[in-house]
Design an enzyme around this catalytic site. Structure first.
Site, PDB file in Angstrom:
ATOM      1  N   THR A   5       0.809  -1.216   0.000  1.00 55.23           N
ATOM      2  CA  THR A   5       0.000   0.000   0.000  1.00 55.23           C
ATOM      3  C   THR A   5       0.840   1.263   0.000  1.00 55.23           C
ATOM      4  OG1 THR A   5      -1.854  -1.097   1.111  1.00 55.23           O
ATOM      5  CG2 THR A   5      -1.740   1.291   1.309  1.00 55.23           C
ATOM      6  N   THR A  58       0.883  -4.357   4.244  1.00 54.88           N
ATOM      7  CA  THR A  58       0.531  -4.714   5.622  1.00 54.88           C
ATOM      8  C   THR A  58      -0.202  -6.047   5.757  1.00 54.88           C
ATOM      9  OG1 THR A  58      -1.569  -3.492   5.525  1.00 54.88           O
ATOM     10  CG2 THR A  58       0.385  -2.290   6.271  1.00 54.88           C
ATOM     11  N   ASP A  59      -0.812  -6.560   4.676  1.00 58.21           N
ATOM     12  CA  ASP A  59      -1.614  -7.779   4.807  1.00 58.21           C
ATOM     13  C   ASP A  59      -0.795  -8.947   5.351  1.00 58.21           C
ATOM     14  OD1 ASP A  59      -3.960  -6.612   3.979  1.00 58.21           O
ATOM     15  OD2 ASP A  59      -3.777  -7.263   1.893  1.00 58.21           O
ATOM     16  N   ASP A 100       1.229  -6.626  -4.255  1.00 59.31           N
ATOM     17  CA  ASP A 100       0.266  -6.473  -3.181  1.00 59.31           C
ATOM     18  C   ASP A 100       0.598  -7.608  -2.216  1.00 59.31           C
ATOM     19  OD1 ASP A 100      -2.004  -6.935  -1.559  1.00 59.31           O
ATOM     20  OD2 ASP A 100      -3.314  -6.004  -3.032  1.00 59.31           O
ATOM     21  N   SER A 101       0.823  -7.309  -0.954  1.00 57.07           N
ATOM     22  CA  SER A 101       1.374  -8.352  -0.076  1.00 57.07           C
ATOM     23  C   SER A 101       0.400  -9.493   0.174  1.00 57.07           C
ATOM     24  CB  SER A 101       1.838  -7.756   1.255  1.00 57.07           C
ATOM     25  OG  SER A 101       0.736  -7.407   2.069  1.00 57.07           O
TER      26      SER A 101
END
Length: 220
Positions: free
Chosen positions: A16, A94-95, A60-61
């Site tokens: 993000t 952060t995921d 995107d994690s």
């Protein structure tokens, strides 16, 4: 200024913090180094000298897999042994940030330099974003010599890499450090059961980055 940090590697994996709007919505975007240097011109106080590297593909994690942990660890080791870096700042979504922090804590146990992870709940440049405070706050923590081993810097707090968890997605203080396990009083009275006890078949399916359909199908 702490003379111990002479060469910092900023390793950008996506997430993000560096996302920008695209036709498909917010996506990890290249060019984050230029945005960082532009923002740094507005930051007060000394910051360490740093170099920048994008780890491809930017992710995107939520799409992070164990092979990416190994890729990150190898790039960090190369930065230390071949390039003379004495600290690494890893920018990550952060995921799965807590998973990567835990994995790197063990993959880099013998690394003699600090590795600090950070990210953001809102993209850099968004109104009220936590991206720049987290990023430059992490740099200042490294510069001040406050970091050892693998840690996470988020919302002004330094957290142990192997004991951090993401607890929420709706606030900047999204991460917390799990308390150490303590011995409990073995003679403590058990709480009463709220439901009648009965035999049951219970299976546990751990969900983690990289879990595959084959594992789920086998359990089912």
């Amino acid at each position: 200024m702490n003379p111990s940090i002479q060469r910092l590697l900023v390793l950008y994996t996506g997430g993000t913090i560096g996302m920008q709007q695209s036709a498909a919505g917010l996506m990890p975007a290249s060019g984050f180094e230029a945005r960082m240097r532009e923002q740094q011109a507005h930051e007060a106080g000394p910051l360490p000298d740093w170099t920048f590297h994008e780890l491809q593909p930017l992710l995107d994690s939520a799409n992070m897999h164990p092979r990416h942990w190994q890729q990150m660890a190898e790039r960090i080791r190369s930065a230390v042994t071949a390039e003379g870096c004495d600290a690494v700042l890893l920018l990550h979504g952060t995921d799965t940030l807590a998973y990567s922090a835990a994995a790197l804590s063990f993959l880099l146990l013998d690394l003699p330099v600090p590795v600090l992870l950070t990210g953001a709940m809102l993209p850099a440049g968004s109104e009220g974003s936590d991206a720049w405070p987290n990023l430059f706050g992490a740099m200042r923590a490294l510069q001040a010599g406050r970091v050892s081993g693998v840690q996470l810097y988020f919302n002004g707090a330094l957290l142990h890499g192997a004991r951090v968890s993401k607890l929420r997605s709706d606030a900047f203080d999204a991460f917390a450090e799990a308390p150490r396990q303590r011995l409990v009083n073995a003679t403590a009275e058990r709480p009463p059961a709220l439901l009648p006890r009965r035999p049951a078949q219970v299976m546990v399916l751990p969900l983690y980055p990289g879990v595959g359909a084959a594992q789920v199908q086998a359990l089912v």
